[in-house]
Design a protein around this motif. Sequence first.
Motif, PDB file in Angstrom:
ATOM      1  N   PHE A  39       0.768  -1.352  -0.193  1.00 16.84           N
ATOM      2  CA  PHE A  39       0.443  -0.121  -0.192  1.00 16.84           C
ATOM      3  C   PHE A  39       0.564   1.228  -0.080  1.00 16.84           C
ATOM      4  CE2 PHE A  39      -3.913  -2.138   1.793  1.00 16.84           C
ATOM      5  CZ  PHE A  39      -4.457  -2.785   0.868  1.00 16.84           C
ATOM      6  N   GLU A  40       1.952   0.684   0.258  1.00 16.47           N
ATOM      7  CA  GLU A  40       2.949   2.598   0.917  1.00 16.47           C
ATOM      8  C   GLU A  40       3.670   2.549  -0.630  1.00 16.47           C
ATOM      9  OE1 GLU A  40       7.304   3.762   3.273  1.00 16.47           O
ATOM     10  OE2 GLU A  40       5.811   2.077   3.885  1.00 16.47           O
ATOM     11  N   ARG A  41       4.060   1.704  -1.350  1.00 17.11           N
ATOM     12  CA  ARG A  41       4.045   1.809  -3.418  1.00 17.11           C
ATOM     13  C   ARG A  41       2.563   2.115  -3.908  1.00 17.11           C
ATOM     14  NH1 ARG A  41       8.164  -0.073  -5.152  1.00 17.11           N
ATOM     15  NH2 ARG A  41       9.510  -1.951  -4.112  1.00 17.11           N
ATOM     16  N   ASP A  42       1.995   2.326  -3.598  1.00 20.43           N
ATOM     17  CA  ASP A  42       0.506   2.558  -3.980  1.00 20.43           C
ATOM     18  C   ASP A  42      -0.075   3.776  -3.581  1.00 20.43           C
ATOM     19  OD1 ASP A  42      -1.652   1.338  -5.938  1.00 20.43           O
ATOM     20  OD2 ASP A  42      -2.926   1.252  -4.467  1.00 20.43           O
ATOM     21  N   GLY A  43       0.146   4.249  -3.374  1.00 23.70           N
ATOM     22  CA  GLY A  43       0.116   5.860  -2.548  1.00 23.70           C
ATOM     23  C   GLY A  43      -0.975   5.108  -1.727  1.00 23.70           C
ATOM     24  N   ALA A  44      -1.448   4.388  -0.385  1.00 31.46           N
ATOM     25  CA  ALA A  44      -2.349   4.491   0.576  1.00 31.46           C
ATOM     26  C   ALA A  44      -2.863   5.116   0.860  1.00 31.46           C
ATOM     27  CB  ALA A  44      -2.835   3.463   1.003  1.00 31.46           C
ATOM     28  N   PRO A  45      -4.183   5.775   1.503  1.00 33.31           N
ATOM     29  CA  PRO A  45      -4.151   7.194   2.654  1.00 33.31           C
ATOM     30  C   PRO A  45      -3.326   6.973   3.948  1.00 33.31           C
ATOM     31  CG  PRO A  45      -6.206   6.384   2.221  1.00 33.31           C
ATOM     32  CD  PRO A  45      -5.356   5.407   1.357  1.00 33.31           C
ATOM     33  N   ALA A  46      -2.844   7.638   4.645  1.00 38.14           N
ATOM     34  CA  ALA A  46      -2.019   7.697   5.929  1.00 38.14           C
ATOM     35  C   ALA A  46      -2.155   6.265   7.038  1.00 38.14           C
ATOM     36  CB  ALA A  46      -1.649   8.909   6.046  1.00 38.14           C
ATOM     37  N   ILE A  47      -3.933   7.281   7.019  1.00 42.02           N
ATOM     38  CA  ILE A  47      -4.819   6.697   7.948  1.00 42.02           C
ATOM     39  C   ILE A  47      -4.071   4.803   8.068  1.00 42.02           C
ATOM     40  CG2 ILE A  47      -6.619   6.385   7.298  1.00 42.02           C
ATOM     41  CD1 ILE A  47      -5.831   6.033  11.037  1.00 42.02           C
ATOM     42  N   VAL A  48      -4.156   4.314   6.639  1.00 43.04           N
ATOM     43  CA  VAL A  48      -4.627   2.820   6.588  1.00 43.04           C
ATOM     44  C   VAL A  48      -3.075   2.253   6.601  1.00 43.04           C
ATOM     45  CG1 VAL A  48      -4.826   1.069   4.326  1.00 43.04           C
ATOM     46  CG2 VAL A  48      -6.288   3.025   4.556  1.00 43.04           C
ATOM     47  N   LEU A  49      -1.881   3.114   6.102  1.00 43.44           N
ATOM     48  CA  LEU A  49      -0.949   2.499   6.432  1.00 43.44           C
ATOM     49  C   LEU A  49      -0.320   2.722   8.065  1.00 43.44           C
ATOM     50  CD1 LEU A  49       0.975   5.233   3.786  1.00 43.44           C
ATOM     51  CD2 LEU A  49       0.583   2.432   3.656  1.00 43.44           C
ATOM     52  N   ALA A  50      -0.533   3.492   8.280  1.00 42.77           N
ATOM     53  CA  ALA A  50      -0.660   3.500   9.876  1.00 42.77           C
ATOM     54  C   ALA A  50      -1.024   2.125  10.520  1.00 42.77           C
ATOM     55  CB  ALA A  50      -0.880   4.624  10.354  1.00 42.77           C
ATOM     56  N   HIS A  51      -2.452   2.090  10.300  1.00 43.23           N
ATOM     57  CA  HIS A  51      -3.085   0.581  10.682  1.00 43.23           C
ATOM     58  C   HIS A  51      -2.027  -0.503  10.207  1.00 43.23           C
ATOM     59  CE1 HIS A  51      -6.113  -2.353  11.064  1.00 43.23           C
ATOM     60  NE2 HIS A  51      -5.695  -2.528  10.235  1.00 43.23           N
ATOM     61  N   HIS A  52      -1.987  -0.929   8.647  1.00 45.96           N
ATOM     62  CA  HIS A  52      -1.390  -1.868   9.212  1.00 45.96           C
ATOM     63  C   HIS A  52       0.116  -2.223   9.585  1.00 45.96           C
ATOM     64  CE1 HIS A  52      -4.242  -3.569   6.022  1.00 45.96           C
ATOM     65  NE2 HIS A  52      -4.054  -2.584   5.626  1.00 45.96           N
ATOM     66  N   TRP A  53       0.664  -1.229   9.556  1.00 50.69           N
ATOM     67  CA  TRP A  53       2.288  -0.964  10.285  1.00 50.69           C
ATOM     68  C   TRP A  53       2.201  -1.310  11.469  1.00 50.69           C
ATOM     69  CZ3 TRP A  53       6.056  -2.560   7.401  1.00 50.69           C
ATOM     70  CH2 TRP A  53       6.694  -1.491   5.984  1.00 50.69           C
ATOM     71  N   MET A  54       0.726  -0.847  12.479  1.00 50.49           N
ATOM     72  CA  MET A  54       1.258  -1.038  13.925  1.00 50.49           C
ATOM     73  C   MET A  54       0.589  -2.745  13.503  1.00 50.49           C
ATOM     74  SD  MET A  54       1.055   1.239  15.455  1.00 50.49           S
ATOM     75  CE  MET A  54       0.205   1.055  16.290  1.00 50.49           C
ATOM     76  N   GLU A  55      -0.193  -3.154  12.906  1.00 45.52           N
ATOM     77  CA  GLU A  55      -0.503  -4.773  13.047  1.00 45.52           C
ATOM     78  C   GLU A  55       0.633  -5.558  12.762  1.00 45.52           C
ATOM     79  OE1 GLU A  55      -3.996  -6.182  13.685  1.00 45.52           O
ATOM     80  OE2 GLU A  55      -3.986  -3.858  14.761  1.00 45.52           O
ATOM     81  N   ALA A  56       1.337  -4.996  11.867  1.00 42.88           N
ATOM     82  CA  ALA A  56       3.013  -6.042  11.906  1.00 42.88           C
ATOM     83  C   ALA A  56       3.574  -5.673  13.063  1.00 42.88           C
ATOM     84  CB  ALA A  56       2.858  -5.332  10.767  1.00 42.88           C
ATOM     85  N   GLY A  57       3.221  -4.780  13.943  1.00 42.28           N
ATOM     86  CA  GLY A  57       3.918  -4.675  15.437  1.00 42.28           C
ATOM     87  C   GLY A  57       5.085  -3.912  15.039  1.00 42.28           C
ATOM     88  N   GLN A  58       4.960  -3.305  13.917  1.00 38.04           N
ATOM     89  CA  GLN A  58       6.471  -1.887  13.851  1.00 38.04           C
ATOM     90  C   GLN A  58       6.117  -0.921  13.724  1.00 38.04           C
ATOM     91  OE1 GLN A  58       8.900  -3.106  10.271  1.00 38.04           O
ATOM     92  NE2 GLN A  58       7.889  -4.803  10.099  1.00 38.04           N
ATOM     93  N   GLU A  59       5.855  -0.270  15.271  1.00 41.19           N
ATOM     94  CA  GLU A  59       4.924   0.604  15.382  1.00 41.19           C
ATOM     95  C   GLU A  59       6.038   1.824  14.906  1.00 41.19           C
ATOM     96  OE1 GLU A  59       5.161   0.624  19.977  1.00 41.19           O
ATOM     97  OE2 GLU A  59       2.691  -1.099  19.532  1.00 41.19           O
TER      98      GLU A  59
END
Length: 715
Positions: free
Chosen positions: A626-646
């Motif tokens: 999603f980062e490559r695709d230019g997704a909204p910041a809140i979407v990227l924050a959500h997935h990085w958080m769920e990935a355990g990479q705060e």
Amino acid sequence: MESRDGVAAERQAGWHARVLGYAHLEGPDGQRVRMDRRAATLLAYLGVEGPSSKAAVSLLLWPDSPPATVRNNMRQLLRRLRLGCGGTDLVDGDAQRLGLSPHVTLDLARLKGAAGRPLPPDVLQALRQGTGVGLLPGVHFDDCDELSRWLDGARAAVEGWVRSAREAEVQRRMDTRDWTTALALAQAWVQHEPESEQAGRHLIRLHYLLGDRGAALAAFERLRTTLSHDLGVSPMPETLALVRGIEKDAQWMAAPSSPRPALPMSVLRPPVLAGRRHALRQLQEGLEAGQLLFITGDAGSGKTRLAEEFAASVGTWFRLEARPGDQEVPYASQTRALRAYLARRPGLSMPDWVRTELSRILPELGNAAALPPLTSEADALRFYEAHAEAMRLLHEGDEVIVVDDVQYWDQASAKLFMYSLTRMMEQKHAAAARPPLFIDCYRKGELPPYSEANVRKLVDTGLARVIELGPLALDAVRELLAGLELPGAEPHAEALTRYTGGNPLYIVETLKHLIETDALQKDWPRRLPPPGRVGPLIQRRLERLSPLARLTAQLAARADLHFRAALAPEALQVSAAELHEALTELEAAQLLVAERFTHDLVFEAVHASVSDSAACFLHGRLARTFERDGAPAIVLAHHWMEAGQEERALPFLLAAAHSDERLLPKGQAAGHYARAAALLEAAGRAREAASAREAEARCRQTEATPTPGSSGVER
């Protein structure tokens, strides 16, 4: 059974590279040579991908180095491998290509190529022991994003190869009556995947075939406890039948598996809308009264089907939907709706001021210039009026709009839509134009407070009515079964009604299960998963999928409303052709259709099937994609958080807060600032945390400021 002589004979052939488990080299005389992480990853890459471009592999290993340094690093790496093996080249190649040398055998390549053939002794030994089968455990490349992505995908592929190899080898050993080896493989499989009912059945069966009836029954009890505790399901009928035979001390022989029967079209979409005549009369009365119509009921009660059938009887209609996760992203639901409307009318002309204001949530309508934030009530009023005008233009000529899953509609979208609807109703009295009929469907008891209060206001003022769908009575179930024309189904009417509680989706899913297990024309099964839950049935269908199809479904569930098939190949590191095959399999299983799940309960069952470790992996892959695709910041924050990479989530969380602050409501921006502040405080970044707390306070102060539409009704 293989002996140590077989392994010794292999060693005489040359060098062996091990990248499954602890990475090392083994020489023909039994010597061991350690490999560093890049050397091991190079061999793993060539084992998975085959001969590859030397330049591409080099850039993958050293992405931030100058070209001359990259070339020198590769030369040094190949030299270290050669010296470590006493001058033997493990990698062949020239200035353009690299590939594995015939002088080395790679355990990963042998596992990959083992499909349909007996396993090599060393791979078999690793599977039997249950250890050393993961790809390069403990190796990470946080400094090389592309390489890290590839390694994640390769590990997922290896997991699938290991599962397939275990299943094939257990079955092969059973066919040759080598039950002792098969038992060791099954025990290692169960230890690795205790929730796998397939592995558990093999273990139960093999204990019994080896004469240990008590161990077989104990293995069943462990399996039943794991399924109940971890998945909330009961064992499948096949497992229960196996155990009943063992309890009777009967002789049991494995029956060959048969392909899953095709599901009839009538089951995929029942032709008869049974038991809904009263609801249809209420819808007709609401239409004649010019009301907004709400259809509510439990999950699976047939809300969407009823709305679509009635809409088709009225005239031309169009369907929209909210999705799980919308409430976390302001304007997510209405943005999706606007894009759907615009796609239907690509040539529609809108005033420039309307396009400019809509570009706040639809950037493609703007001219790339950033608009100032909405700082006053006049600014916000202009934004709301622009949306109302756009809705009027987009709905000209529409007769019926069906909006599904309104319980997921975000608050900002709800306020925006209801302001526009109110304006459309006002214009109806001043002109001959009539707004379309809106039919909104939502799950009973799941509306958020702001929507529930507004539905009551609309009903109390006579502007709307609510049609509640209950379960089907026995006569309606009989009517449904008669319409399906399934031989053997109608005698089960009473049992189906009792088992499903009259829920139409549960009825259909139960029928699918009976068809797939060849039980429809037999007596009603003595045991089935607990009534009132469709999840166990869907879980069994998930278990029948290929590894890639199951992983694709789990990726879609974790991506939620942002899932797009076009992004899945990169996220899963597979080809477009492989993904197409997986999606075709998911559609055939009636789990995924047109990039969305066939029902919310299917989504929930798939979502729950993902283990914690697998969820971290999938969210990490989604975040990068999603980062490559230019997704909204809140979407990227959500997935990085769920990935355990705060740490990686923080900048996106702050960006989302800044973005949300430009639009109403302020409460969501405040929530993002608060979450970011907590993370910053935990990381010891006190100054940045204080700044985030100040921003949170600023948003809290303006949260209660009246906005257009606040005195009216919201969705």
